[in-house]
Write an enzyme that holds these catalytic residues in place. Structure first.
Site, PDB file in Angstrom:
ATOM      1  CE  LYS A 173      -4.238  -1.940   1.852  1.00  0.00           C
ATOM      2  NZ  LYS A 173      -5.289  -1.870   0.910  1.00  0.00           N
ATOM      3  CE  LYS A 223      -7.030  -8.324  -0.508  1.00  0.00           C
ATOM      4  NZ  LYS A 223      -7.051  -7.818   0.863  1.00  0.00           N
ATOM      5  CE  LYS A 240     -13.400  -3.705   2.338  1.00  0.00           C
ATOM      6  NZ  LYS A 240     -12.137  -3.438   3.023  1.00  0.00           N
TER       7      LYS A 240
END
Ligand code: AQP
Length: 334
Positions: free
Chosen positions: A114, A199, A202
């Site tokens: 991230k 993955k 969202k």
């Protein structure tokens, strides 16, 4: 319900996905709330670790809480609340930061990924992105949690929470239960339908490979029918070599209660596999969407559930967090 304590949560950084549901939420409603004293949380503080729009986080937090109830969590059986309504999480997080080391935080894969993503977008990396696992450990440890049902992507953070509990207990005396991660046997990591080596997450920018729980049936069908597979003609379950097909088989198996290897043998073409997977997902999500629509029309009910949930969560967490404050040597307030 007395006995074992279960804790888990969802982060309102985007619309909840089929990955969240199959990897975690489904079993919270179908199994966990029935077998233990279960505590489920919308972990909104975690949503502030990346660039965020305040109005969106507020909206998504309400939506996530409503969806938790729509999946079948029963507030008479379990505790459902929003993390920021219970101060104990932030209080204990600081003690976890004082227990963890800088090096172990920097080793977290999610932080590396991230942080790299934020830098690539020209955004700053928030310090809270680095310390996020300390808050997650606090979320779990505050409740004397025995088991944490989560998808596989959370395994490393769970390991860290265990390490911190053990270290704290060793330094300051027995205070925390050492929790254990529980992963589903099938679909513990649902992959993006367009990029089956990543993955299904969202907060991805590209949504074509992500099935959201509130997608219309026709949208779900389209996304599954357009899933990326490969150039082979036969249906074989091989996660390493044929990730797209393996992902469809995992999803179908998770929806139908079957075994992905065995299901592979039942299909002669990708088209038939996609069609059955699409229908299975549509049917799985149909009651969740319907219940969500009913609950969303009654925000007063959801508010009342969250208010009662936060009150119970405070009662559960406060004694242990107070004990931790005393154990590290902080002078109790009189
Ligand atoms: N793709 C997935 N497969 C299986 N389980 C998954 N979970 C998330 N994605 C998958 C599980 O869902 C629970 C709640 O996840 P979260 O809200 O903490 O977010 P996350 O794990 O970081 O996943 P996201 O969706 O990718 O969020 P963003 O993109 O915002 O970081 C967890 O138990 C998780 O394991």
């Amino acid at each position: 319900m007395a006995g074992k304590r279960i804790f888990s949560g969802v982060k309102p950084t985007g619309h909840l996905t089929l990955g969240n549901y199959l990897g975690a939420m489904r079993r919270w409603a179908d199994e966990d709330q029935h077998r233990a004293d279960a505590v489920f949380c919308v972990v909104d503080l975690h949503a502030l670790t990346v660039e965020h729009d305040p109005a969106r986080v507020r909206r998504l937090s309400r939506q996530a809480a409503t969806l938790l109830l729509a999946t079948g969590l029963d507030p008479q059986r379990c505790t459902v609340f929003v993390q920021s309504h219970v101060d104990e999480h932030a209080r204990l997080s600081y003690l976890m930061e004082c227990t963890a080391s800088d090096g172990e935080m920097r080793r977290m894969i999610q932080y590396k990924e991230k942080a790299a993503g934020a830098q690539a977008r020209g955004e700053g990396v928030r310090l809270s992105l680095l310390t996020y696992p300390a808050l997650m450990a606090a979320d779990i440890l505050a409740y004397g949690t025995d088991e944490v049902p989560v998808g596989e992507d959370q395994a490393q953070h769970l390991e860290l929470a265990r390490d911190l509990a053990v270290r704290f207990n060793r330094r300051y005396g027995p205070t925390f239960v050492v929790p254990k991660a529980i992963h589903p046997t099938v679909a513990a990591r649902v992959m993006d339908l367009q990029e089956p080596v990543s993955k299904m997450g969202k907060s991805q920018a590209r949504t074509a490979g992500i099935v959201f729980l509130l997608d219309e049936a026709e949208t779900v069908r389209k996304k599954v029918m357009r899933a990326v597979t490969d150039a082979h003609a036969d249906v074989v379950y091989d996660r390493a070599e044929r990730p797209g097909v393996a992902n469809l088989l995992d999803v179908l198996a998770a929806c139908s209660g079957g075994d992905p290897q065995a299901l592979a043998g039942a299909y002669g073409s990708y088209g038939a596999l996609k069609k059955d997977t699409a229908e299975a997902v549509v049917e799985l999500l149909r009651p969740v969407r319907e219940r969500h629509a009913e609950l969303a029309a009654d925000p007063g009910y959801v508010d009342a559930v969250l208010r009662a949930g936060a009150a119970r969560a405070r009662e559960l967490a406060r004694p242990r967090v107070d004990a931790a404050y005393r154990a590290v040597g902080l002078l109790p307030a009189v």
